[in-house]
Motif scaffolding. Structure first.
Motif, mmCIF file in Angstrom:
data_model
loop_
_atom_site.group_PDB
_atom_site.id
_atom_site.type_symbol
_atom_site.label_atom_id
_atom_site.label_comp_id
_atom_site.label_asym_id
_atom_site.label_seq_id
_atom_site.Cartn_x
_atom_site.Cartn_y
_atom_site.Cartn_z
ATOM 1 N N ASN A 118 12.509 -4.225 -8.107
ATOM 2 C CA ASN A 118 12.365 -4.841 -9.431
ATOM 3 C C ASN A 118 10.951 -4.746 -9.983
ATOM 4 O OD1 ASN A 118 11.080 -6.812 -7.970
ATOM 5 N ND2 ASN A 118 12.125 -8.533 -8.943
ATOM 6 N N SER A 119 10.070 -4.060 -9.282
ATOM 7 C CA SER A 119 8.763 -3.771 -9.875
ATOM 8 C C SER A 119 8.049 -2.665 -9.115
ATOM 9 C CB SER A 119 7.931 -5.057 -9.942
ATOM 10 O OG SER A 119 6.744 -4.940 -9.203
ATOM 11 N N VAL A 120 7.472 -1.718 -9.875
ATOM 12 C CA VAL A 120 6.632 -0.657 -9.306
ATOM 13 C C VAL A 120 5.387 -0.597 -10.182
ATOM 14 C CG1 VAL A 120 6.436 1.777 -8.692
ATOM 15 C CG2 VAL A 120 8.688 0.704 -8.730
ATOM 16 N N ASP A 121 4.206 -0.815 -9.606
ATOM 17 C CA ASP A 121 3.011 -0.818 -10.481
ATOM 18 C C ASP A 121 2.307 0.541 -10.471
ATOM 19 O OD1 ASP A 121 0.779 -2.689 -8.240
ATOM 20 O OD2 ASP A 121 1.486 -0.622 -8.205
ATOM 21 N N GLU A 122 1.148 0.606 -11.125
ATOM 22 C CA GLU A 122 0.457 1.894 -11.298
ATOM 23 C C GLU A 122 0.021 2.515 -9.993
ATOM 24 O OE1 GLU A 122 -0.039 -1.452 -13.131
ATOM 25 O OE2 GLU A 122 -1.886 -0.927 -12.077
ATOM 26 N N VAL A 123 -0.217 1.686 -8.949
ATOM 27 C CA VAL A 123 -0.592 2.278 -7.669
ATOM 28 C C VAL A 123 0.598 2.350 -6.731
ATOM 29 C CG1 VAL A 123 -3.038 1.740 -7.796
ATOM 30 C CG2 VAL A 123 -1.470 0.046 -6.862
ATOM 31 N N LYS A 124 1.791 2.315 -7.327
ATOM 32 C CA LYS A 124 3.047 2.461 -6.587
ATOM 33 C C LYS A 124 3.289 1.366 -5.569
ATOM 34 C CE LYS A 124 3.841 7.162 -7.677
ATOM 35 N NZ LYS A 124 3.938 8.516 -7.277
#
Lengths: 222, 251, 256
Positions: A118-124
């Protein structure tokens, strides 16, 4: 969005497997296009990964690591129990995090789960939710890039395998697959491995169907 | 007593019958190991180089990790039984440390490392048998292994050594030619745009000789590049086979 | 790594209780084995052994050396091993690990104790003998590098060419024939999981095992043994496994 003009060296009329393999650095469009597994340099688009150029101009990678995406369902296992959550091995470059609040059951080290990203940020960095435990069964590892083929259009491939073998199968987009103990697990796993090895060859669905049919008549040696 | 310098060019041909621009026989096989994410074997003349790639995986130690990109690590080593001469020592030496560094820098140019922040990508090159030009064969193998692993790259790097033997500019040296030649210049290039990614030179060359050697290198690299492409495509010529290394005579 | 060990151990035990192994083998079956001799022609002798997905290369080189002071008329046998990081994500680059040293010493012990090599025949003159170096290179690891390495080493010895020695210097381009061998030594490695004993453990079985026993035999004799891991074997276990080793060694020797 109009399809990019594809390099003339590919004769798409005769869809022969050999001619359609694309190498890193090979041009796929003579204008800048945002395509996965491609990069743009000086207004031209090039492939970055060994892939297959499909009939509709898409690049299907033949190998490569798992790229976690939002809303992917994964099969994974608990690698570490922390104070208010868990570190989960999702077959990615780094572990994902599952907060204790995102799961109804209390998990233990080594538990195999089926969960959603439910979440993947810019640094994976990946966070999971909706985890449920898969008990018993067998966890197998496959190439994440072959999973779409293993699932098939509208679950056609995996559904066919599940029905023919009587196994409950959970397929994670991350390449991990859980197969239940009940049913012909050996045949299910063998067939999944066949799909993985032949994912780049056309006519696969028929061959798999034939393989499953031939095994049905043979006694299920479990 | 020092070995006498052999004559490297006789009647316009080299000791093994090659002309100045001929490469030694090269055989490249991709996907030869099961554990590594990607692998390749290059048999170049009598050289045998095995390359394997792991990653992207968690960067250890954590403090080496970059928030912007994958850290690329390279390790070039030679097996103790690789040379025709004495038994070698295990582990890296000064030469292999230098080669590991310059090879890493070559690949850092082409690997799209921004795609995998906070991870590491490991490239391992093992020289199983050596006969002159091992670093070029190692780079050629590593590029194929990286492609076999599906690591995104801008191009498939290839490498070849050029230089001067017995006064003539030539390509791809055997061990004797390496030892007794007047100049040795290994070059790694990205074939698509011709960028030079690794470049070393020793010996003596005039500007004209250097220019000729560079042209020769590009022509030779085109041949090597075609072999790399064929090796990768061969893996998918039918069902993907079980990875297996073939080196000697099957019993 | 620990968590994967527990995960595999559970699955392993469950399947063993049903009398099977994960890959369908019987308890005392080997995975498919194939051996390629002369894998590295630059070396005086070499072989590549495939044991399931495990792949190990052995290279043999000769050098002239000074004998050990307590054995002045005997040649030297020295076995080294590299668990190269290429082979597995659990192998780290760096100086030899205890695992790598153990593997080298176990393979060495099997060959040395079997007497297949006549080290006295390596004597050249006072203060000079031939040293035979065996180097084991594990390049792909899927369990049981003991048996794969022993097979590779022994196969390499059977095709080793004796270099010509002139004035105590080795002329590598000329050979005086193949190395004389008196018999062959082969090893059989077993993993113990609870009360089950498995021959030729795969990497999953090794990760879930309690202990390991490697038995080297030559002809009708046991010539070396090594227990690894922290589990325990009973006296009955040991004798049973020695019997299995004698049986299996015949097949193994016929492979090269």
């Amino acid at each position: 969005m109009s399809k990019p003009k594809v390099c003339e060296s590919y004769d798409r009329r005769s869809f022969k497997m050999k001619n359609n393999i694309v190498l890193p650095g090979q041009m796929v469009a003579d204008r800048p296009v945002r395509l996965p597994y491609c990069y743009v340099e000086k207004n031209k688009t090039y492939a970055s990964v060994l892939s297959l150029l499909s009939e509709d101009g898409r690049l299907v990678p033949l190998c490569g690591p798992y790229e976690p995406m939002l809303d992917d369902y994964v099969v994974a296992y608990v690698q570490e129990v922390r104070f208010s959550g868990y570190n989960i091995n999702i077959n990615g470059a780094a572990n994902a995090y599952l907060s204790g609040r995102e799961t109804a059951q209390k998990l233990q080290l080594g538990d195999v789960i089926y969960a959603r990203i439910n979440s993947v940020d810019e640094v994976k960095s990946v966070e999971l939710t909706d985890a449920r435990i898969l008990r018993g069964g067998k966890l197998i590892e496959t190439d994440a890039v072959k999973i779409p083929r293993i699932i098939g259009k509208k679950n056609s491939m995996i559904g066919m395998i599940s029905t023919a073998t009587g196994c409950e199968i959970y397929v994670g987009r991350n390449g991990y697959i859980w197969v239940s103990e009940k049913g012909n697990a050996k045949l299910a796993i063998e067939t999944i491995k066949m799909v993985e090895a032949q994912a780049h060859i056309s006519g696969l669905t028929d061959r798999i169907k034939a393989h499953l049919d031939s095994q049905k008549t043979a006694p299920a040696a479990n | 007593m020092a070995k006498e310098k052999p004559q490297l060019i006789i009647d316009g041909k080299r000791a093994d019958g090659r002309s100045m621009e001929d490469l030694r026989p090269i055989k490249i096989t991709a996907h030869v190991l099961n554990e590594a994410q990607g692998s390749a074997l290059v048999e170049w003349g009598n050289n045998k180089i095995l390359a394997g790639v792991y990653g992207p995986r968690e960067c250890i130690p954590r403090h080496d990790a970059s928030p912007y990109r994958a850290v690329v690590r390279c390790r070039y080593t030679m097996a103790p039984f690789c040379s025709l001469e004495e038994h070698g020592r295990s582990g890296p030496n000064r030469r292999s440390h230098e080669l590991s560094k310059v090879i890493r820098e070559a690949f850092e140019n082409v690997i799209i490392s921004e795609a995998y922040p906070r991870t590491q990508i490991d490239i391992y090159m093992e020289v199983l048998q050596s006969d002159g030009g091992t670093r070029c064969a190692a780079i050629t193998a590593a590029a194929v292994a990286l492609a076999d692993a599906g690591i995104p790259m801008k191009d498939l790097v290839c490498a070849v050594a050029v230089g001067k033997i017995d006064g003539q500019v030539a390509v791809d040296f055997s061990k004797d030619e390496d030892n007794y030649g007047e100049s040795d210049m290994p070059i790694a290039i990205a074939p698509r745009n011709g960028d030079v990614l690794l470049f070393q030179m020793d010996g003596n060359l005039t500007r004209e000789e250097l220019s000729n050697a560079l042209e020769m290198a590009y022509r030779a690299c085109a041949k090597v590049s075609a072999l790399q492409a064929a090796a990768l495509k061969a893996v998918y010529d039918g069902p993907k086979p079980q990875a297996s290394l073939v080196l000697g005579n099957k019993q | 790594m620990e968590i994967i060990k527990e995960l595999k151990k559970d699955a392993l035990k469950r399947i063993l209780l049903q009398g099977k192994r994960q890959d369908g083998r019987h308890m005392y079956d080997y995975r498919p084995i194939s051996i390629q001799k002369n894998a590295i022609p630059n070396a005086e002798g070499s072989a590549l052994c495939h044991l399931g997905n495990t792949q190990v290369i052995a290279g043999v080189k000769f050098d002239v050396a000074t004998p050990f002071s307590d054995r002045p008329t005997e040649g030297i046998l020295s076995t080294g091993c590299e668990l190269v990081p290429l082979a597995s994500d659990s192998f780290e680059p760096g100086p030899p690990s205890p695992e790598s040293i153990e593997l080298a010493r176990v393979v060495d012990r099997g060959i040395r104790s079997s007497g297949c090599l006549d080290l006295k025949s390596f004597f050249l003159e006072e203060g000079k003998v031939l040293a035979l170096y065996i180097d084991l290179y594990v390049v792909d690891y899927d369990g049981n590098f003991f048996d794969a390495a022993s097979l590779a080493a022994m196969a390499a010895l059977t095709c080793t060419r004796m270099p010509k020695v002139e004035e105590q210097k080795i002329i590598r381009t000329e050979s005086t024939g193949t190395l004389a061998l008196n018999g062959k030594a082969v090893t059989c490695t077993f993993a113990k999981v609870d009360d089950h004993k498995l021959l030729d453990p795969s990497v999953d079985e090794e990760r879930g095992m309690d202990g390991r026993l490697t038995i080297a035999t030559t002809g009708g004799n046991v010539c070396a043994m090594q227990k690894g891991g922290w589990g325990a074997f009973t006296k009955k276990d040991i004798l049973e496994l020695v019997d299995i080793s004698f049986e299996r060694s015949k097949e193994l020797c016929s492979l090269f």
